[in-house]
Design an enzyme around this catalytic site. Structure first.
Site, PDB file in Angstrom:
ATOM      1  N   SER A 248       0.840  -1.192   0.000  1.00  0.00           N
ATOM      2  CA  SER A 248       0.000   0.000   0.000  1.00  0.00           C
ATOM      3  C   SER A 248       0.878   1.246   0.000  1.00  0.00           C
ATOM      4  CB  SER A 248      -0.901   0.025   1.228  1.00  0.00           C
ATOM      5  OG  SER A 248      -0.147   0.322   2.399  1.00  0.00           O
ATOM      6  N   ASP A 249       0.327   2.335  -0.512  1.00  0.00           N
ATOM      7  CA  ASP A 249       0.954   3.617  -0.242  1.00  0.00           C
ATOM      8  C   ASP A 249       0.846   3.863   1.252  1.00  0.00           C
ATOM      9  OD1 ASP A 249       2.163   6.118  -0.531  1.00  0.00           O
ATOM     10  OD2 ASP A 249       0.965   6.648  -2.276  1.00  0.00           O
ATOM     11  N   TRP A 250       1.645   4.775   1.754  1.00  0.00           N
ATOM     12  CA  TRP A 250       1.785   4.966   3.197  1.00  0.00           C
ATOM     13  C   TRP A 250       0.477   5.504   3.782  1.00  0.00           C
ATOM     14  CZ3 TRP A 250       5.199   2.550   1.015  1.00  0.00           C
ATOM     15  CH2 TRP A 250       6.446   2.242   1.539  1.00  0.00           C
ATOM     16  N   ALA A 252      -2.479   4.098   3.114  1.00  0.00           N
ATOM     17  CA  ALA A 252      -3.578   3.893   2.160  1.00  0.00           C
ATOM     18  C   ALA A 252      -4.349   2.607   2.411  1.00  0.00           C
ATOM     19  CB  ALA A 252      -3.032   3.904   0.734  1.00  0.00           C
TER      20      ALA A 252
END
Length: 689
Positions: A248-250, A252
């Site tokens: 995941s993006d940080w 997200a």
């Protein structure tokens, strides 16, 4: 056949090793790979702020090293030790080179710095296609506004980077095409448009063996990207064949989304943790852990020698003259010359040797240049050479740092008196340089496409003998004064060596060969995005992609509108002509490109395809291009091959690419500007199924 056999054996060995490691792990150890341990938590770091942006701790009993992630897409971001890494040109600059060699050089040098800093995951490259001209992160993405441009370049970055025993990361998956409300908005888009317009750069990364993907903050059709089974399982891991892992993006992650296709939460494990996953089917857990381990094994990240490990440290200063010169080369090759009336450029040696030389340098950008965007893509260099100092040294025929009374600098004007002073200086100068810029960054879109301070340019340029505008921008920009100056050069977000790179172009040491990866419009929102399309309805929470493929140059072709500068445009200090194009039964295309000027230069012939009208495709769509260096008077034969995929549309009923039968055409040109019939060559053909 031998290479294929060797590759299959390598894949099998990698899978066997991952299987063996996972078979020895406890359930808790397995789940520890499915979530990060936070930012700044790597055990060997002295202070939290000095650590990598993401960490999975080492599993010492199985000799598995820590997984150490770091930004970003323009170089290793090390805020705690600024100046210890190189600020390379942006992803958009790579797109502007239209050059696989520059993409390889960029990936190679950046990856070396990541490796030396001890990281084994480079959080880049960014691949999103530029849909919205004001998107704050357009500078990070190497696709520009066209999927074929990104798809052609990205494999060279991936392959160059992963040779250095680190993983590249394809981001942001997917339809993260604006920063406005990125954490909650929904990109509402049909399946065919996703596959045809937004997936191709990511597919190219997969085909090049990229080890990891990063899912984005936004929702797709009302489901968060990092828990969206359609885009993660059906599309990415299913139809597209991705065998690596998805992080995941940080921040997200919104749920323990393992069964929806997420393999790893970053940077923490708020959802993907033991308590939430301990009762999950262990086969699903095993599959995710194997997806994570296999690419690290494949690139050699788990098999470093003692000497390699000993040499790695986040405290290393990994800059070098070699990397500075690489950044300079890439930046120079990404400069786009958009206008050059009366061949005002290059300014040759005789010009600089004049005893009475007077050079006007207008704009704060000359003294304090913007070189990169903000956010996770930012890298703070050890030094930032300025155009003012660079051009002053050139005027004196001296090394950088020598000032010159031949050069007059005035910062951005703040009053009418300041503008009048500029006019006075301009009238007494041999050349005026207007240094213009604007910035953007992660977390927000640009308020407009205007540059920060350019209202004076047209009136001052009237007083200049020669006038050159140098534009530094994170994306498209409005250039209302373009008709008033002699030359326009765009260098996007050019990195630490930008001042030297611009000098290289201005004096002719480098013949400009960059081409626009995005269209420059005449006015704000010339493409006519409705509120529904951008920034979205319901307080910018619902964005609907009703334009389909009709954005960027495809919009201008469809509506027969003229922008300021078209996608693909870019001049050289020489000139090129196209000879007749030929197309064979195997869909190979040959075209001659002749250098009709007096100096060697690089041309970029671009092949655009028109599919049968009933296929509902763009009027013309870029499919192939090649950069080729040609000596004056010589002709190069460029050959393209159209594959079945190029001649196909996405069949949503059967989830396959389907050839589109009927009458079709190709057009080879030097840009998407087809207003002059003498600027392109065409050929018609029939697509057979």
């Amino acid at each position: 056949k031998l290479l294929l056999a060797a590759g299959l054996l390598a894949v099998a060995a990698r899978a066997d090793r991952a299987d063996d490691l996972v078979s020895q792990m406890t359930l808790e150890e397995k789940i520890s790979y499915l979530g990060g341990r936070g930012m700044g938590t790597y055990p060997d770091c002295a202070t939290p702020e000095s650590c990598y942006v993401g960490t999975v701790f080492a599993l010492d009993r199985l000799d598995i090293p820590a997984l150490l992630y770091n930004d970003g897409p323009q170089g290793f971001r090390d805020n705690a030790r600024p100046g210890t890494t190189t600020a390379f040109p942006s992803g958009l600059n790579i797109a502007a080179t239209w050059d696989p060699e520059m993409a390889s050089l960029w990936g190679d040098k950046m990856a070396k710095e990541f490796f030396a800093k001890g990281s084994n995951v480079m959080l880049g490259p960014g691949l999103n296609v530029a849909r919205v001209p004001v998107n704050g992160r357009n500078f990070e993405y190497m696709s520009g506004e066209d999927p074929a441009l990104g798809a052609t370049l990205v494999p060279h970055v991936i392959e160059a980077a992963q040779k250095h025993k680190i993983l590249a990361n394809a981001k942001h998956w997917v339809n993260n095409n604006q920063e406005t409300n990125r954490g909650s908005m929904s990109s509402n888009i049909d399946e065919r448009t996703r596959y045809e317009m937004y997936y191709p750069p990511f597919q190219a990364a997969i085909d090049a063996g990229v080890g990891s993907f990063m899912c984005s903050y936004n929702k797709i059709n009302h489901v968060y990207s990092c828990e969206n089974p359609e885009t993660l399982l059906t599309d990415l891991k299913g139809n597209m064949g991705f065998e690596g892992y998805v992080m995941s993006d940080w921040g997200a992650t919104h749920s323990p989304s393992l069964l929806q296709g997420l393999d790893q939460e970053m940077a923490d494990s708020n959802y993907m943790n033991f308590d939430n996953l301990k009762d999950t089917d262990v086969d699903k857990i095993d599959e995710a852990v194997k997806r994570i381990l296999r690419p690290f094994i494949g690139v050699g990240a788990f098999d470093l020698s003692e000497d390699e490990r000993a040499a790695q440290s986040i405290y290393n200063n990994v800059t070098s003259d070699d990397h500075f010169q690489a950044a300079r080369t890439i930046a120079a090759n990404s400069h786009v010359l958009l206008k050059n009336d009366n061949d005002v450029l290059p300014l040759d040696k005789d010009f600089w040797a004049k005893e009475s030389l007077r050079v006007a340098m207008f704009g704060t950008q000359a003294d304090d240049p913007a070189i990169g965007g903000q956010g996770s893509g930012r890298v703070d260099p050890a030094w930032k050479p300025s155009p003012l100092a660079t051009f002053s040294a050139r005027a004196e025929g001296a090394e950088y740092g020598v000032s010159s009374d031949k050069v007059t600098y005035l910062s951005d004007p703040e009053s009418d008196d300041d503008i009048e002073e500029m006019k006075t200086v301009a009238a007494d100068s041999d050349v005026c340089f207007f240094w213009l810029s604007t910035m953007s960054g992660e977390g927000g879109d640009r308020g407009s496409l205007s540059l920060d301070n350019d209202s004076h340019v047209a009136s001052v340029a009237e007083h200049c003998d020669k006038s050159v505008a140098v534009v530094t921008t994170p994306g498209a920009a409005l250039l209302p004064w373009a008709d008033a100056v002699d030359a326009v050069v765009v260098n996007f977000m050019p990195g630490v060596a930008s001042a030297f790179a611009t000098m290289d172009v201005v004096v002719g040491d480098v013949n400009p060969s960059g081409h626009l990866p995005i269209t420059f419009p005449n006015v704000e929102n010339q493409e006519g995005f409705t509120e529904e399309q951008y920034p979205g309805l319901d307080d910018a929470e619902n964005v609907t992609y009703t334009e389909g493929w009709a954005f960027g140059y495809r919009f201008y072709h469809l509506h027969e509108e003229k922008p300021r500068y078209y996608f693909g445009e870019g001049l050289s200090y020489t000139t090129f002509d196209l000879t007749a194009v030929s197309m064979n039964d195997d869909n190979s295309v040959k075209v001659g490109v002749k250098n009709t000027g007096k100096v060697m230069g690089s041309a970029v012939p671009q092949l655009y395809l028109q599919l049968p009208e009933e296929c509902d495709e763009p009027k013309w769509m870029l499919k192939k291009f090649e950069k080729v260096a040609i000596e004056p008077g010589q002709t190069a034969t460029v050959e393209f091959r159209l594959e079945d995929r190029d001649l196909s549309i996405w069949d949503v009923d059967n989830d396959v690419w389907s050839k589109c039968a009927g009458d079709a055409a190709i057009r080879v040109a030097f840009s998407a500007n087809f207003n002059d019939e003498n600027s392109y060559v065409d050929a018609n053909f029939d697509i057979q199924v």
